[in-house]
Design an enzyme around this catalytic site. Structure first.
Site, PDB file in Angstrom:
ATOM      1  N   ARG A  82      87.657   6.643  65.512  1.00 17.73           N
ATOM      2  CA  ARG A  82      86.373   6.291  64.890  1.00 17.73           C
ATOM      3  C   ARG A  82      85.689   5.142  65.633  1.00 17.73           C
ATOM      4  O   ARG A  82      85.047   4.289  65.029  1.00 17.73           O
ATOM      5  CB  ARG A  82      86.555   5.953  63.407  1.00 17.73           C
ATOM      6  CG  ARG A  82      87.211   7.061  62.608  1.00 17.73           C
ATOM      7  CD  ARG A  82      86.375   8.343  62.579  1.00 17.73           C
ATOM      8  NE  ARG A  82      87.105   9.418  61.928  1.00 17.73           N
ATOM      9  CZ  ARG A  82      87.824  10.352  62.556  1.00 17.73           C
ATOM     10  NH1 ARG A  82      87.883  10.357  63.891  1.00 17.73           N
ATOM     11  NH2 ARG A  82      88.459  11.291  61.892  1.00 17.73           N
TER      12      ARG A  82
ATOM     13  N   SER B 101      84.066   9.887  53.921  1.00 15.00           N
ATOM     14  CA  SER B 101      85.328   9.151  53.943  1.00 15.00           C
ATOM     15  C   SER B 101      85.046   7.650  54.007  1.00 15.00           C
ATOM     16  O   SER B 101      84.397   7.172  54.929  1.00 15.00           O
ATOM     17  CB  SER B 101      86.152   9.595  55.150  1.00 15.00           C
ATOM     18  OG  SER B 101      87.387   8.949  55.172  1.00 15.00           O
TER      19      SER B 101
ATOM     20  N   GLU C 225      85.632   2.674  56.947  1.00 15.62           N
ATOM     21  CA  GLU C 225      85.027   3.555  57.945  1.00 15.62           C
ATOM     22  C   GLU C 225      83.517   3.590  57.742  1.00 15.62           C
ATOM     23  O   GLU C 225      82.749   3.632  58.703  1.00 15.62           O
ATOM     24  CB  GLU C 225      85.610   4.965  57.826  1.00 15.62           C
ATOM     25  CG  GLU C 225      85.014   5.973  58.794  1.00 15.62           C
ATOM     26  CD  GLU C 225      85.688   7.327  58.710  1.00 15.62           C
ATOM     27  OE1 GLU C 225      84.969   8.345  58.795  1.00 15.62           O
ATOM     28  OE2 GLU C 225      86.917   7.381  58.557  1.00 15.62           O
TER      29      GLU C 225
END
EC number: 1.3.1.98
Length: 301
Positions: free
Chosen positions: A173, A223, A293
C-alpha cells in the site's frame, strides 16, 4: 473578491463548482465543502488549474474518486481536483493505458473484453486507476506493482513527467508518489493473452467472494487498516469484541470487521472517533497497533 474574478476569467471553460459539499462525492457520504471543486476534461486543463493555483498561492489537491478516503467535516480549502472526466482507456495489443480517473473495476472489464489476463485481482477494488497506483492497491495475491509498466505524473510545480515501474518504490500500500506529491494522471499496464471464459470465471469467483465478505450495501471507505504482519486487521478487531460497535452514525461492520460503515447519517468525526477507539482497544487486547490504510484529509469543524 478580486482573486475570485481572476479565477473565473483565467479558468474560463473549466467545470468549477464553488463551495461544493464533498459528501456528494465521497464513498463514505461524509465531508464538508470544497472552496473550488474542479473537473478537468484533459491534461491541459489540469495543468492550467495547477499553474493558476501555484501562481496565486492557492492550495490544491487531487481527490481522485474519493474511495479510500475520509474528508473531514470542515471541508477542504482551495482547489479540490476530481478526475471523473479524465477517464479514457485504450488497448494496444497486450497493453492497457488508462487515464487516472478511469474506474478500476471497469478497466479490468475492458481487459476481459480483450481476453487479457493479469488484472483479475482488481475486479472488485473500488476507486480510480490513479488512486490504485498511488496506493499500490491489491487483493487476492495481486497488486498494481505486478502489472504496471509506467505512469505519467504531474509534479507539484505543474510539470508532466513519466515514471517507470522501477522508479515507483512500490511496497505494501505504498508508492513513490505518496512521498513526492506527484499526481498520477495516466498509467500503462502490461497484461498477457488469456482465455476469455477462464478470465471471466475468475473475475466472477473473486467478485462473489467480495460480496460474501464485504458490506457493499452501505457507504464506507473500504478497508480501514493495513494488514499487520502475520495477522488480519478484521480478525484482531473481532477478537477485541468490536464487531457492530458504533459511534454516532458509523459502526464496525458485522459482516467484515475491517470495514466501517455509515449506517445513520454519520460524520467524518464519527469515523475518526471510531478509528481511534478501535486502534486503542485492539492494542489493549492484542498488543498490536493497527495502522490506517484510509487517508483522512481536510479540516475539522
Amino acid at each position: 473578491m478580486q482573486k475570485l474574478e481572476k479565477l473565473k476569467s483565467e479558468l474560463e471553460g473549466i467545470d468549477i463548482r464553488f463551495n461544493e459539499p464533498l459528501s456528494q462525492y465521497t464513498y463514505t457520504k461524509v465531508g464538508g465543502a470544497a472552496d473550488f471543486l474542479v473537473f478537468p476534461r484533459n491534461r491541459y486543463e489540469l495543468v492550467r488549474i495547477v499553474n493558476f493555483a501555484n501562481q496565486e498561492d492557492i492550495p490544491w489537491m487531487v481527490l481522485g474518486n474519493a474511495s479510500n478516503i475520509i474528508v473531514r467535516d470542515g471541508g477542504i480549502r482551495g482547489f479540490v481536483i476530481m478526475f471523473d472526466k479524465l477517464n479514457n482507456v485504450a488497448v494496444d495489443g497486450y497493453m492497457i493505458e488508462a487515464e487516472a480517473g478511469a474506474n478500476l473495476i471497469q478497466t479490468t472489464h475492458i481487459a476481459l473484453q480483450n481476453s487479457l489476463t493479469g488484472f483479475e485481482f482488481a475486479c472488485g477494488i473500488p476507486g480510480s486507476v490513479g488512486g490504485a497506483v498511488f496506493m499500490n492497491a491489491g487483493a487476492y495475491g495481486g497488486e498494481i506493482a505486478h502489472v504496471l509498466v509506467s505512469c505519467k505524473v504531474l509534479t507539484p510545480q505543474g510539470q508532466v513527467k513519466t515514471l517507470d515501474v522501477r522508479d515507483m518504490k512500490f511496497g505494501y500500500r505504498h508508492s513513490l508518489v505518496q512521498e513526492t506529491g506527484d499526481i498520477v494522471i495516466s498509467a500503462k499496464f502490461a497484461l498477457s493473452p488469456g482465455v476469455h471464459r477462464t478470465i471471466r470465471q475468475e473475475m466472477e469467483r473473486l467478485t462473489h467472494l467480495r460480496e460474501l465478505k464485504q458490506p457493499l450495501e452501505y457507504p464506507s471507505c473500504g478497508s480501514v487498516f493495513k494488514r499487520p504482519l502475520g495477522h488480519f486487521a478484521g480478525q484482531l478487531i473481532s477478537e477485541a469484541g468490536l464487531k457492530g460497535h458504533r459511534i454516532g452514525g458509523v459502526e464496525v461492520s458485522e459482516k467484515h470487521a475491517g470495514f466501517m460503515i455509515n449506517v445513520d447519517k454519520g460524520t467524518a468525526q464519527d469515523y475518526e472517533n471510531l478509528i481511534a477507539h478501535v486502534i486503542e482497544r485492539v492494542r489493549e487486547n492484542s498488543g498490536i497497533t493497527l495502522e490506517r490504510e484510509v487517508r483522512i484529509i481536510g479540516e475539522s469543524l
